[in-house]
Write a protein that holds these residues in place. Structure first.
Motif, PDB file in Angstrom:
ATOM      1  N   GLU A  65       1.064  -1.169   0.017  1.00  0.00           N
ATOM      2  CA  GLU A  65      -0.002   0.014   0.144  1.00  0.00           C
ATOM      3  C   GLU A  65       0.672   1.373   0.068  1.00  0.00           C
ATOM      4  O   GLU A  65       0.480   2.075  -0.655  1.00  0.00           O
ATOM      5  N   ASN A  66       1.923   1.503   0.823  1.00  0.00           N
ATOM      6  CA  ASN A  66       2.532   2.606   0.885  1.00  0.00           C
ATOM      7  C   ASN A  66       4.012   2.719   0.266  1.00  0.00           C
ATOM      8  O   ASN A  66       4.775   3.608   0.600  1.00  0.00           O
ATOM      9  N   LYS A  67       4.320   1.928  -0.652  1.00  0.00           N
ATOM     10  CA  LYS A  67       5.617   1.793  -1.301  1.00  0.00           C
ATOM     11  C   LYS A  67       5.160   2.080  -2.856  1.00  0.00           C
ATOM     12  O   LYS A  67       4.245   1.500  -3.475  1.00  0.00           O
ATOM     13  N   GLY A  68       6.192   2.599  -3.425  1.00  0.00           N
ATOM     14  CA  GLY A  68       6.185   2.739  -5.034  1.00  0.00           C
ATOM     15  C   GLY A  68       6.960   1.483  -5.801  1.00  0.00           C
ATOM     16  O   GLY A  68       7.118   1.489  -7.007  1.00  0.00           O
ATOM     17  N   PHE A  69       7.298   0.626  -4.997  1.00  0.00           N
ATOM     18  CA  PHE A  69       8.178  -0.359  -5.646  1.00  0.00           C
ATOM     19  C   PHE A  69       8.171  -1.583  -4.727  1.00  0.00           C
ATOM     20  O   PHE A  69       7.878  -1.808  -3.636  1.00  0.00           O
ATOM     21  N   VAL A  70       8.431  -3.177  -5.491  1.00  0.00           N
ATOM     22  CA  VAL A  70       8.560  -4.171  -4.868  1.00  0.00           C
ATOM     23  C   VAL A  70      10.134  -4.438  -5.017  1.00  0.00           C
ATOM     24  O   VAL A  70      10.877  -3.994  -5.750  1.00  0.00           O
ATOM     25  N   ILE A  71      10.578  -5.391  -4.162  1.00  0.00           N
ATOM     26  CA  ILE A  71      12.123  -5.819  -4.044  1.00  0.00           C
ATOM     27  C   ILE A  71      11.944  -7.183  -4.567  1.00  0.00           C
ATOM     28  O   ILE A  71      11.806  -8.148  -3.942  1.00  0.00           O
ATOM     29  N   LEU A  72      13.225  -7.515  -5.701  1.00  0.00           N
ATOM     30  CA  LEU A  72      13.429  -8.617  -6.183  1.00  0.00           C
ATOM     31  C   LEU A  72      14.714  -9.257  -5.523  1.00  0.00           C
ATOM     32  O   LEU A  72      15.879  -8.433  -5.605  1.00  0.00           O
ATOM     33  N   PHE A  73      14.547 -10.263  -5.048  1.00  0.00           N
ATOM     34  CA  PHE A  73      16.033 -10.740  -4.730  1.00  0.00           C
ATOM     35  C   PHE A  73      16.347 -12.042  -5.502  1.00  0.00           C
ATOM     36  O   PHE A  73      15.615 -12.840  -6.137  1.00  0.00           O
ATOM     37  N   GLU A  86      16.158 -20.257  -9.522  1.00  0.00           N
ATOM     38  CA  GLU A  86      15.461 -20.953  -8.201  1.00  0.00           C
ATOM     39  C   GLU A  86      15.664 -20.024  -7.069  1.00  0.00           C
ATOM     40  O   GLU A  86      14.933 -20.126  -6.088  1.00  0.00           O
ATOM     41  N   SER A  87      16.545 -19.023  -7.126  1.00  0.00           N
ATOM     42  CA  SER A  87      16.771 -18.065  -6.023  1.00  0.00           C
ATOM     43  C   SER A  87      15.875 -16.805  -6.340  1.00  0.00           C
ATOM     44  O   SER A  87      15.869 -15.912  -5.242  1.00  0.00           O
ATOM     45  N   LEU A  88      15.148 -16.531  -7.345  1.00  0.00           N
ATOM     46  CA  LEU A  88      14.088 -15.608  -7.494  1.00  0.00           C
ATOM     47  C   LEU A  88      13.310 -15.458  -6.416  1.00  0.00           C
ATOM     48  O   LEU A  88      12.545 -16.372  -6.275  1.00  0.00           O
ATOM     49  N   ARG A  89      13.329 -14.380  -5.764  1.00  0.00           N
ATOM     50  CA  ARG A  89      12.168 -14.241  -4.623  1.00  0.00           C
ATOM     51  C   ARG A  89      11.462 -12.843  -4.769  1.00  0.00           C
ATOM     52  O   ARG A  89      12.250 -11.791  -5.130  1.00  0.00           O
ATOM     53  N   ILE A  90      10.599 -12.393  -4.354  1.00  0.00           N
ATOM     54  CA  ILE A  90       9.779 -11.234  -4.369  1.00  0.00           C
ATOM     55  C   ILE A  90       9.659 -10.821  -2.724  1.00  0.00           C
ATOM     56  O   ILE A  90       9.038 -11.738  -2.122  1.00  0.00           O
ATOM     57  N   PHE A  91      10.264 -10.017  -2.059  1.00  0.00           N
ATOM     58  CA  PHE A  91      10.096  -9.791  -0.611  1.00  0.00           C
ATOM     59  C   PHE A  91       8.869  -9.322  -0.455  1.00  0.00           C
ATOM     60  O   PHE A  91       8.409  -9.815   0.653  1.00  0.00           O
ATOM     61  N   LEU A 124       9.792 -12.917 -15.003  1.00  0.00           N
ATOM     62  CA  LEU A 124      11.302 -12.757 -14.834  1.00  0.00           C
ATOM     63  C   LEU A 124      12.215 -13.847 -15.090  1.00  0.00           C
ATOM     64  O   LEU A 124      13.170 -13.382 -15.674  1.00  0.00           O
ATOM     65  N   LYS A 125      11.754 -15.031 -14.721  1.00  0.00           N
ATOM     66  CA  LYS A 125      12.350 -16.217 -14.980  1.00  0.00           C
ATOM     67  C   LYS A 125      12.512 -16.569 -16.425  1.00  0.00           C
ATOM     68  O   LYS A 125      13.491 -17.338 -16.789  1.00  0.00           O
ATOM     69  N   GLY A 126      11.656 -15.905 -17.301  1.00  0.00           N
ATOM     70  CA  GLY A 126      11.637 -15.889 -18.673  1.00  0.00           C
ATOM     71  C   GLY A 126      12.427 -15.141 -19.614  1.00  0.00           C
ATOM     72  O   GLY A 126      12.386 -15.136 -20.646  1.00  0.00           O
ATOM     73  N   ARG A 127      13.095 -14.223 -18.838  1.00  0.00           N
ATOM     74  CA  ARG A 127      13.847 -12.992 -19.617  1.00  0.00           C
ATOM     75  C   ARG A 127      15.333 -13.451 -19.716  1.00  0.00           C
ATOM     76  O   ARG A 127      16.097 -13.166 -18.480  1.00  0.00           O
ATOM     77  N   THR A 128      15.889 -13.946 -20.528  1.00  0.00           N
ATOM     78  CA  THR A 128      17.363 -14.282 -20.591  1.00  0.00           C
ATOM     79  C   THR A 128      18.111 -12.953 -20.490  1.00  0.00           C
ATOM     80  O   THR A 128      19.326 -13.190 -19.707  1.00  0.00           O
ATOM     81  N   GLU A 129      17.867 -11.862 -20.628  1.00  0.00           N
ATOM     82  CA  GLU A 129      18.650 -10.643 -20.438  1.00  0.00           C
ATOM     83  C   GLU A 129      18.815 -10.274 -18.944  1.00  0.00           C
ATOM     84  O   GLU A 129      19.978  -9.961 -18.665  1.00  0.00           O
ATOM     85  N   LEU A 130      17.999 -10.773 -18.439  1.00  0.00           N
ATOM     86  CA  LEU A 130      17.872 -10.550 -17.009  1.00  0.00           C
ATOM     87  C   LEU A 130      19.020 -11.787 -16.226  1.00  0.00           C
ATOM     88  O   LEU A 130      19.759 -11.529 -15.204  1.00  0.00           O
ATOM     89  N   LEU A 131      18.946 -12.765 -16.829  1.00  0.00           N
ATOM     90  CA  LEU A 131      19.477 -14.225 -16.233  1.00  0.00           C
ATOM     91  C   LEU A 131      20.893 -14.300 -16.623  1.00  0.00           C
ATOM     92  O   LEU A 131      21.469 -15.265 -16.035  1.00  0.00           O
ATOM     93  N   THR A 132      21.605 -13.615 -17.618  1.00  0.00           N
ATOM     94  CA  THR A 132      22.867 -13.912 -18.187  1.00  0.00           C
ATOM     95  C   THR A 132      23.390 -12.351 -18.036  1.00  0.00           C
ATOM     96  O   THR A 132      22.791 -11.206 -17.883  1.00  0.00           O
ATOM     97  N   GLY A 133      24.681 -12.305 -18.211  1.00  0.00           N
ATOM     98  CA  GLY A 133      25.176 -10.768 -18.559  1.00  0.00           C
ATOM     99  C   GLY A 133      25.679 -10.300 -17.259  1.00  0.00           C
ATOM    100  O   GLY A 133      25.724  -9.048 -17.337  1.00  0.00           O
ATOM    101  N   TRP A 134      25.917 -10.995 -16.213  1.00  0.00           N
ATOM    102  CA  TRP A 134      26.358 -10.512 -14.870  1.00  0.00           C
ATOM    103  C   TRP A 134      27.626 -10.605 -14.733  1.00  0.00           C
ATOM    104  O   TRP A 134      28.374 -11.530 -15.098  1.00  0.00           O
ATOM    105  N   GLN A 135      28.526  -9.639 -14.224  1.00  0.00           N
ATOM    106  CA  GLN A 135      29.976  -9.798 -13.568  1.00  0.00           C
ATOM    107  C   GLN A 135      29.719 -10.118 -12.171  1.00  0.00           C
ATOM    108  O   GLN A 135      29.283  -9.360 -11.423  1.00  0.00           O
TER     109      GLN A 135
END
Length: 304
Positions: A235-243, A255-260, A272-283
């Motif tokens: 109710e009082n926030k403008g966003f949700v947190i993705l872990f 399997e680690s993806l969670r919404i707090f 989110l689990k279907g987006r390759t751009e998010l799941l790869t390309g991290w340092q």
């Protein structure tokens, strides 16, 4: 009390000690006991003394000797070319009553240096009178009285007084620690200090994981996932947190993806689990020069 420490690699005489007045009055203050004393295995300025680092010239480089209400802590190092000896006397009320320091070098020129410890900071993880499996760190402030000897004096080299510091650390290992080895001990310390958790995710790192394409690209990607407030119980926030967890190879563990925050469905997670751009390309995150698994928290906007 002044003690003569004789070390032979060439023939070298080095003095270490503290004054009788300091010994009687305990002018070095008290040892500091803290359960959160820094981990022994950190790469730092402290010279280490423990069972895993013994040299070919020493049987032991740490000893804890109890004499009634006193405890003598001794650290020694001998590389064959140089070395040092540190001796700290503690009383049962944790007063530091004397500190001796001596060092030697494989140089024979007739000179000598009397090293007098003037101050010490000694930190221990537990009371050594109650448990000898203790870890300690100390810093010495030393007054060095240098005498050039007859040969160098004839060449005009004067007597000199100069100050230096010495930082040392020691750990008295349990039988289990010795049997399981140093790597196991390091890992246990990482658990104890909250550096990583039991599944190997590091929470304290030297360099955080980064999105290779840059922050703006990540912001744009996350912006495409804005979630209607009607799909949340927020109710009082403008966003949700993705872990999520970024692995050592720069990929995200799906399997680690969670919404707090409290959601009404798993629809956002499935997208989110279907987006390759998010799941790869991290340092990946870096800890002690190596890539490690780490936690990443991201925010996703709530659309009113």
């Amino acid at each position: 009390m002044r003690v003569l420490y004789l070390a032979f690699v060439g023939v070298i005489l080095t003095f270490f000690g503290c004054s009788q007045e300091q010994y009687r009055n305990g002018l070095f203050g008290n040892a500091i006991i803290s359960a959160y004393n820094r981990p022994y295995e950190d790469q730092d300025i402290y010279v280490p003394h423990d069972i895993f680092m013994n040299s070919d010239f020493l049987d032991v480089d740490l000893s804890l000797t109890r004499h009634g209400d006193s405890l003598i802590i001794e650290n020694e190092l001998n590389t064959g070319f140089s070395g040092h000896h540190v001796k700290i006397l503690l009383t049962s009320d944790l007063q530091i009553h004397s500190v001796d320091f001596g060092e030697f070098f494989d140089v024979v020129d007739g000179s000598s240096t009397e090293a007098i410890v003037e101050k010490i900071i000694l930190k221990l993880d537990k009371n050594p009178f109650l448990d000898t499996l203790v870890t300690g760190h100390y810093i010495l402030q030393i007054r060095n009285e240098y005498s050039p000897g007859e040969l160098l004096s004839s060449e005009g080299v004067p007597d000199t007084v100069y100050y230096s510091t010495f930082s040392g650390k020691f750990k008295n290992y349990s039988k289990e620690e010795i049997e399981k080895g140093r790597d196991w001990v390091v890992e246990q310390n990482e658990f104890r200090m909250g550096i990583k958790d039991s599944v190997g995710v590091y929470h304290r790192v030297d360099q955080f994981a980064k999105y290779v394409a840059g922050d703006e690209s990540l912001k744009k990607l996350l912006g495409s996932f804005s979630v209607p407030r009607s799909q949340t119980n927020v109710e009082n926030k403008g966003f949700v947190i993705l872990f999520m967890t970024v692995n050592e190879n720069g990929t995200v563990d799906t399997e680690s993806l969670r919404i707090f925050d409290d959601m009404k469905s798993d629809e956002l997670l499935m997208k989110l689990k279907g987006r390759t751009e998010l799941l790869t390309g991290w340092q990946p995150a870096i800890y002690k020069g190596k890539p490690v698994k780490s936690q990443v928290n991201l925010t996703i906007r709530i659309a009113d």
